[in-house]
Design a protein around this motif. Structure first.
Motif, mmCIF file in Angstrom:
data_model
loop_
_atom_site.group_PDB
_atom_site.id
_atom_site.type_symbol
_atom_site.label_atom_id
_atom_site.label_comp_id
_atom_site.label_asym_id
_atom_site.label_seq_id
_atom_site.Cartn_x
_atom_site.Cartn_y
_atom_site.Cartn_z
ATOM 1 N N ARG A 88 0.689 -1.684 0.163
ATOM 2 C CA ARG A 88 -0.372 0.046 0.085
ATOM 3 C C ARG A 88 0.773 0.970 -0.108
ATOM 4 O O ARG A 88 1.956 1.195 0.958
ATOM 5 N N TYR A 89 0.512 2.555 -0.716
ATOM 6 C CA TYR A 89 1.654 3.349 -1.003
ATOM 7 C C TYR A 89 0.784 4.773 -0.646
ATOM 8 O O TYR A 89 -0.273 4.649 -1.905
ATOM 9 N N GLN A 90 1.149 5.490 0.158
ATOM 10 C CA GLN A 90 0.909 6.439 0.383
ATOM 11 C C GLN A 90 1.149 7.031 -0.589
ATOM 12 O O GLN A 90 2.177 8.169 0.847
ATOM 13 N N LEU A 91 0.678 8.147 -0.693
ATOM 14 C CA LEU A 91 0.983 9.450 -1.691
ATOM 15 C C LEU A 91 0.870 11.006 -0.715
ATOM 16 O O LEU A 91 0.132 11.020 -0.670
ATOM 17 N N ALA A 92 1.681 12.144 -1.374
ATOM 18 C CA ALA A 92 1.980 13.395 -0.361
ATOM 19 C C ALA A 92 2.753 14.127 -1.066
ATOM 20 O O ALA A 92 3.061 13.964 -2.375
ATOM 21 N N ALA A 93 2.076 15.428 -0.997
ATOM 22 C CA ALA A 93 3.601 16.806 -2.322
ATOM 23 C C ALA A 93 3.885 16.586 -1.260
ATOM 24 O O ALA A 93 4.010 17.402 0.672
ATOM 25 N N ARG A 94 5.508 17.285 -1.500
ATOM 26 C CA ARG A 94 6.045 18.036 -0.572
ATOM 27 C C ARG A 94 6.667 19.536 -1.077
ATOM 28 O O ARG A 94 7.016 19.095 -2.461
#
Length: 133
Positions: free
Chosen positions: A94-100
């Motif tokens: 499971r990959y949980q994505l965000a923005a940096r």
């Protein structure tokens, strides 16, 4: 010959009904948890390999995927922005994505995998035994 035809007719619907969980899968989703890091923001997962995503969740087979994520407009900006990036999806992950963000007040950002964890149900089903705790 009749037995062969009967076997084909019995097995054909089963093959046609194969779903996404009949083989190891990966889940690509957003991470909506708040972060203490002011440069880390929640994104919307909009497409994987050009296919639209429903409710920020994409169940995919293992392999290299092109993921499109959107960052909604923030204070001081009237438009949201969108980025594509390559993600190598491993089976049963499971990959949980965000923005940096480059800066806390800037507009430039890069998509990141905020966390990756195993999917216990998938591991149990395809690797046998119990999922690691």
């Amino acid at each position: 010959m009749k037995r062969l035809l009967a076997a084909i007719l019995v097995l054909a619907p089963a093959a046609a009904a194969a779903g996404p969980f009949d083989q190891p899968w990966a889940l690509i989703t957003n991470d909506s948890a708040l972060s203490a890091d002011p440069k880390l923001r929640t994104v919307t997962v909009s497409r994987v390999d050009g296919e639209s995503v429903v409710k920020n969740r994409a169940y995919v087979g293992p392999g290299t995927r092109i993921v499109t994520v959107d960052l909604p407009p923030r204070k001081g900006f009237s438009l949201g922005t969108q980025e594509n990036f390559e993600l190598v999806a491993s089976p049963c992950m499971r990959y949980q994505l965000a923005a940096r963000l480059d800066t806390a007040t800037g507009e430039r950002w890069v998509p990141v995998v905020r966390s990756a964890e195993t999917i216990g149900e998938c591991l149990t089903k395809f690797r046998g035994g119990a999922a690691p705790k």
